[in-house]
Design a protein around this motif. Structure first.
Motif, PDB file in Angstrom:
ATOM      1  N   GLY A   1      -8.153 -10.947   3.122  1.00 43.72           N
ATOM      2  CA  GLY A   1      -7.066  -9.944   3.619  1.00 43.72           C
ATOM      3  C   GLY A   1      -6.316  -9.785   2.507  1.00 43.72           C
ATOM      4  N   ARG A   2      -5.485  -9.787   1.093  1.00 44.23           N
ATOM      5  CA  ARG A   2      -5.166  -9.752  -0.039  1.00 44.23           C
ATOM      6  C   ARG A   2      -5.571  -8.120  -0.503  1.00 44.23           C
ATOM      7  NH1 ARG A   2      -2.555 -14.902  -1.432  1.00 44.23           N
ATOM      8  NH2 ARG A   2      -3.528 -16.184   0.136  1.00 44.23           N
ATOM      9  N   PHE A   3      -4.857  -7.466  -0.862  1.00 43.70           N
ATOM     10  CA  PHE A   3      -4.557  -6.256  -1.778  1.00 43.70           C
ATOM     11  C   PHE A   3      -3.461  -5.961  -2.697  1.00 43.70           C
ATOM     12  CE2 PHE A   3      -2.120  -5.489   1.462  1.00 43.70           C
ATOM     13  CZ  PHE A   3      -1.091  -4.422   1.174  1.00 43.70           C
ATOM     14  N   ALA A   4      -3.835  -4.908  -3.271  1.00 45.92           N
ATOM     15  CA  ALA A   4      -2.808  -4.940  -4.277  1.00 45.92           C
ATOM     16  C   ALA A   4      -1.596  -4.225  -4.464  1.00 45.92           C
ATOM     17  CB  ALA A   4      -3.512  -5.095  -5.921  1.00 45.92           C
ATOM     18  N   MET A   5      -0.818  -4.103  -4.995  1.00 46.54           N
ATOM     19  CA  MET A   5       0.518  -2.985  -5.058  1.00 46.54           C
ATOM     20  C   MET A   5       1.402  -2.606  -6.177  1.00 46.54           C
ATOM     21  SD  MET A   5       2.927  -0.795  -4.455  1.00 46.54           S
ATOM     22  CE  MET A   5       5.002  -1.520  -4.090  1.00 46.54           C
ATOM     23  N   PRO A   6       0.916  -2.458  -7.774  1.00 44.61           N
ATOM     24  CA  PRO A   6       1.139  -2.277  -8.929  1.00 44.61           C
ATOM     25  C   PRO A   6       2.370  -2.113  -9.026  1.00 44.61           C
ATOM     26  CG  PRO A   6      -0.455  -1.858  -9.189  1.00 44.61           C
ATOM     27  CD  PRO A   6      -0.778  -1.963  -7.714  1.00 44.61           C
ATOM     28  N   TRP A   7       2.893  -0.906  -8.454  1.00 43.23           N
ATOM     29  CA  TRP A   7       3.885  -0.297  -8.899  1.00 43.23           C
ATOM     30  C   TRP A   7       5.416  -0.314  -8.771  1.00 43.23           C
ATOM     31  CZ3 TRP A   7      -0.636   1.198  -5.898  1.00 43.23           C
ATOM     32  CH2 TRP A   7      -1.928   1.892  -6.415  1.00 43.23           C
ATOM     33  N   ASP A   8       6.428  -0.173  -9.577  1.00 47.44           N
ATOM     34  CA  ASP A   8       7.443  -0.242  -8.370  1.00 47.44           C
ATOM     35  C   ASP A   8       7.869   0.714  -7.765  1.00 47.44           C
ATOM     36  OD1 ASP A   8      10.667  -1.656  -8.645  1.00 47.44           O
ATOM     37  OD2 ASP A   8      10.360   0.586  -9.541  1.00 47.44           O
TER      38      ASP A   8
ATOM     39  N   ALA B   1       7.929   6.202  -5.429  1.00 50.04           N
ATOM     40  CA  ALA B   1       8.749   7.086  -4.238  1.00 50.04           C
ATOM     41  C   ALA B   1       8.914   8.441  -5.172  1.00 50.04           C
ATOM     42  CB  ALA B   1      10.316   6.155  -3.823  1.00 50.04           C
ATOM     43  N   ASP B   2       9.090   8.056  -6.516  1.00 50.03           N
ATOM     44  CA  ASP B   2       9.552   9.523  -6.822  1.00 50.03           C
ATOM     45  C   ASP B   2       8.604  10.843  -7.771  1.00 50.03           C
ATOM     46  OD1 ASP B   2      12.061   8.619  -7.320  1.00 50.03           O
ATOM     47  OD2 ASP B   2      12.462   7.077  -9.926  1.00 50.03           O
ATOM     48  N   ARG B   3       6.913   9.562  -8.000  1.00 52.61           N
ATOM     49  CA  ARG B   3       5.603   9.848  -8.313  1.00 52.61           C
ATOM     50  C   ARG B   3       5.155  11.156  -7.469  1.00 52.61           C
ATOM     51  NH1 ARG B   3       2.046   6.479 -11.388  1.00 52.61           N
ATOM     52  NH2 ARG B   3       1.185   8.473 -13.095  1.00 52.61           N
ATOM     53  N   LEU B   4       5.974  10.129  -6.047  1.00 52.48           N
ATOM     54  CA  LEU B   4       5.106  11.123  -4.780  1.00 52.48           C
ATOM     55  C   LEU B   4       6.386  12.296  -4.195  1.00 52.48           C
ATOM     56  CD1 LEU B   4       3.236   7.418  -3.224  1.00 52.48           C
ATOM     57  CD2 LEU B   4       2.537   9.893  -3.934  1.00 52.48           C
ATOM     58  N   GLY B   5       7.530  11.811  -3.830  1.00 56.60           N
ATOM     59  CA  GLY B   5       8.113  12.653  -3.678  1.00 56.60           C
ATOM     60  C   GLY B   5       9.444  12.651  -2.499  1.00 56.60           C
ATOM     61  N   VAL B   6       9.506  11.269  -2.152  1.00 55.17           N
ATOM     62  CA  VAL B   6       9.838  10.716  -0.765  1.00 55.17           C
ATOM     63  C   VAL B   6      10.702  10.207  -1.496  1.00 55.17           C
ATOM     64  CG1 VAL B   6       7.564  10.837  -0.037  1.00 55.17           C
ATOM     65  CG2 VAL B   6       8.155   8.662  -1.117  1.00 55.17           C
ATOM     66  N   ASN B   7      11.750   9.548  -0.281  1.00 55.93           N
ATOM     67  CA  ASN B   7      12.751   8.838  -0.854  1.00 55.93           C
ATOM     68  C   ASN B   7      12.517   7.122  -0.230  1.00 55.93           C
ATOM     69  OD1 ASN B   7      14.847  11.208  -1.008  1.00 55.93           O
ATOM     70  ND2 ASN B   7      14.505  11.593   1.063  1.00 55.93           N
TER      71      ASN B   7
ATOM     72  N   ARG C   1       6.292   6.200   5.756  1.00 52.56           N
ATOM     73  CA  ARG C   1       6.109   6.462   7.398  1.00 52.56           C
ATOM     74  C   ARG C   1       6.845   7.791   7.220  1.00 52.56           C
ATOM     75  NH1 ARG C   1      10.281   5.886   9.781  1.00 52.56           N
ATOM     76  NH2 ARG C   1      12.523   4.792   9.240  1.00 52.56           N
ATOM     77  N   ARG C   2       6.714   8.582   8.455  1.00 54.55           N
ATOM     78  CA  ARG C   2       6.834   9.557   8.594  1.00 54.55           C
ATOM     79  C   ARG C   2       8.027   9.967   9.084  1.00 54.55           C
ATOM     80  NH1 ARG C   2       5.348  13.909   6.667  1.00 54.55           N
ATOM     81  NH2 ARG C   2       3.089  13.615   7.370  1.00 54.55           N
ATOM     82  N   THR C   3       9.196  10.271   9.266  1.00 53.20           N
ATOM     83  CA  THR C   3      10.145  10.077   9.914  1.00 53.20           C
ATOM     84  C   THR C   3      10.374  11.578  11.157  1.00 53.20           C
ATOM     85  OG1 THR C   3      11.909  11.908   8.073  1.00 53.20           O
ATOM     86  CG2 THR C   3      12.064   9.046   7.291  1.00 53.20           C
ATOM     87  N   ALA C   4      11.358  11.277  11.668  1.00 48.31           N
ATOM     88  CA  ALA C   4      11.827  12.349  12.577  1.00 48.31           C
ATOM     89  C   ALA C   4      11.665  13.412  13.101  1.00 48.31           C
ATOM     90  CB  ALA C   4      13.107  10.952  14.158  1.00 48.31           C
ATOM     91  N   ASP C   5      13.177  13.271  11.144  1.00 45.86           N
ATOM     92  CA  ASP C   5      12.689  14.572  11.073  1.00 45.86           C
ATOM     93  C   ASP C   5      11.483  15.474  10.168  1.00 45.86           C
ATOM     94  OD1 ASP C   5      12.669  13.979   8.554  1.00 45.86           O
ATOM     95  OD2 ASP C   5      14.555  14.433   7.867  1.00 45.86           O
ATOM     96  N   GLY C   6      10.545  14.900  10.728  1.00 44.79           N
ATOM     97  CA  GLY C   6       9.418  15.179   9.989  1.00 44.79           C
ATOM     98  C   GLY C   6       9.096  14.217   8.099  1.00 44.79           C
ATOM     99  N   GLY C   7      10.157  14.715   7.998  1.00 43.38           N
ATOM    100  CA  GLY C   7      10.037  13.501   6.272  1.00 43.38           C
ATOM    101  C   GLY C   7       9.000  13.048   6.162  1.00 43.38           C
ATOM    102  N   SER C   8       8.606  12.385   4.785  1.00 45.62           N
ATOM    103  CA  SER C   8       8.167  11.628   4.153  1.00 45.62           C
ATOM    104  C   SER C   8       9.364  10.061   3.859  1.00 45.62           C
ATOM    105  CB  SER C   8       7.079  11.063   4.041  1.00 45.62           C
ATOM    106  OG  SER C   8       6.020  12.590   3.992  1.00 45.62           O
ATOM    107  N   LEU C   9       9.052   8.523   3.839  1.00 45.93           N
ATOM    108  CA  LEU C   9      10.062   7.682   3.591  1.00 45.93           C
ATOM    109  C   LEU C   9       9.218   6.690   3.336  1.00 45.93           C
ATOM    110  CD1 LEU C   9      13.022   6.449   3.625  1.00 45.93           C
ATOM    111  CD2 LEU C   9      12.464   5.200   5.629  1.00 45.93           C
TER     112      LEU C   9
END
Length: 82
Positions: free
Chosen positions: A3-10, A15-21, A45-53
């Protein structure tokens, strides 16, 4: 190595690249090429106001709502034929 995987990004750069908080849990996640179960990972994940976080979440082999119990020997998760 089940069950291992990679997440090599800061998380902040991602968040800046994807435009999310982001939240504080996501900011504490370090980039890794070897994320194991039970680690905190960054997820969108989706926030209560419909945005992404970009938020922190616990990565696990079995969902928290499941009644299934995994043996303590997680190294036997995958059976490989020789």
């Amino acid at each position: 190595m089940c069950g291992r995987f990679a997440m090599p990004w800061d998380p902040d750069e991602l968040a800046d690249r994807l435009g999310v908080n982001t939240n504080e849990d996501a900011r504490s996640v370090a980039p890794s090429y070897n994320i194991a179960p039970d680690a905190t990972i960054a997820v969108i994940r989706r926030t209560a106001d419909g945005g992404s976080l970009l938020a922190g979440a616990r990565w696990n082999l079995i969902p928290a709502w499941s009644d299934t119990c995994l043996s303590s020997n997680k190294s036997a998760c995958r059976h490989q034929l020789i």
